[in-house]
Design an enzyme around this catalytic site. Sequence first.
Site: not given
Length: 361
Positions: A201-203, A276
């Site tokens: 997850i990094h958005r 993501d």
Amino acid sequence: MRIVSIVGARPQFIKCALVSKELRKNNQEILVHTGQHYDYELSKVFFDQLGIPSPEYNLGVGSASHGEQTGMMLVEIEKVLLDEKPDFVLVYGDTNSTLAGALASVKLHIPIGHVEAGLRSFDRSMPEEINRVLTDHASDVLFVPTKTAEGNLKTEGICTNVFLVGDVMYDVLKQSILLAEKSLILETLAVQPKDYLLATIHRPSNTDSIDNLCSILKALSSAAKKVIFPVHPRTEHFIKKHGLERRIGRNIHMIKSAGYFDFLWLEKNAEKILTDSGGIQKESYLLKVPCITLRDNTEWVETVEDGWNILVGTNKGEILDAIHHFNPVGAQRDLFGSGDASTKIVKILEDYGSDTITNHR
Ligand code: UD1
Ligand code: UDP
């Protein structure tokens, strides 16, 4: 030709690896690292593993707000371009480093090649979408990975010097998978092939919203499966800042961002991937691992159309439903070319030469 290649963030190091190697056979490449990513796990590990030459320049820009970060890059890249006077500038993907590279070059009338051009999520709240649109419209030669990307450019009136070459990340994956097989990451994490989920997850839409991040973490925590979670520093900082560690179930094994070979091996052996990331959606498809995308849209629409990727957003119920019931079986197509995009890109650049490129502006 003298070519300045501009990179700065994790996926760009992977994207440039084989293009850079190929370019250096007959041309002079000057590699510029903006310094957008600087932790060992997000930067140097890829240079070491993929044999990317050390950058001739590291601009050391680091982390900041969008305007400040992009502005600092613009100032520093312009200095390099004025000193080096390249025939061509190559930029990759859709990060702030991409946009700064394109803006600095276009203002100096240096032709730009954009690798991974034409992608659109049609979601203007994503910083990457703005970077993509502006970079494509500033570029002179557009290397598109997919037919969809070619069509997107056509819709925006960009039809000249657009080359469908395939995907450079596929080239690198294809070449690296045998080395990835030597990885001991499964043993280190004590997991069996196809007996764990892999999550990234990094958005900003997920990491900068307590509601969205908690909803994803709750879903993963109640998945009743082991989850390997290599944590991006953006996400790590947010989790710490908001004390979200207590929301993370014992089934979730958080690790630092993984090196490329370990990560490929984790992807290949995962039962399913939840992400993501743009690049990871593509790699899941190429490795035939079901992908559950924690977004409402994607620029890699073909992976969804083929049934191997499902968009679930951040809704806990939808995420859990996909974890338990999304089991694609359909055939796959050669969506991303044949693994020779890097060679094609360099050949096109050499054939055309900087002064024969038709300027579409
Ligand atoms: C950037 C790109 C994104 C890409 C991603 C790949 C933009 C706007 N975003 O997002 O498109 O998908 O890289 O991973 O260009 N940080 C560290 N160490 C580092 C780098 C970053 O701790 O080496 C932390 C900092 O707190 C920083 C935050 O991560 O503020 C975000 O970094 P940044 O490069 O701004 O954006 P990414 O989320 O990494
Ligand atoms: N990747 C990696 N280690 C990790 C997570 C990702 O090596 O812990 C690689 C992954 O294999 C892919 C790329 O990084 O090639 C994707 O980058 P990222 O998700 O940071 O950015 P995006 O593709 O969304 O721009």
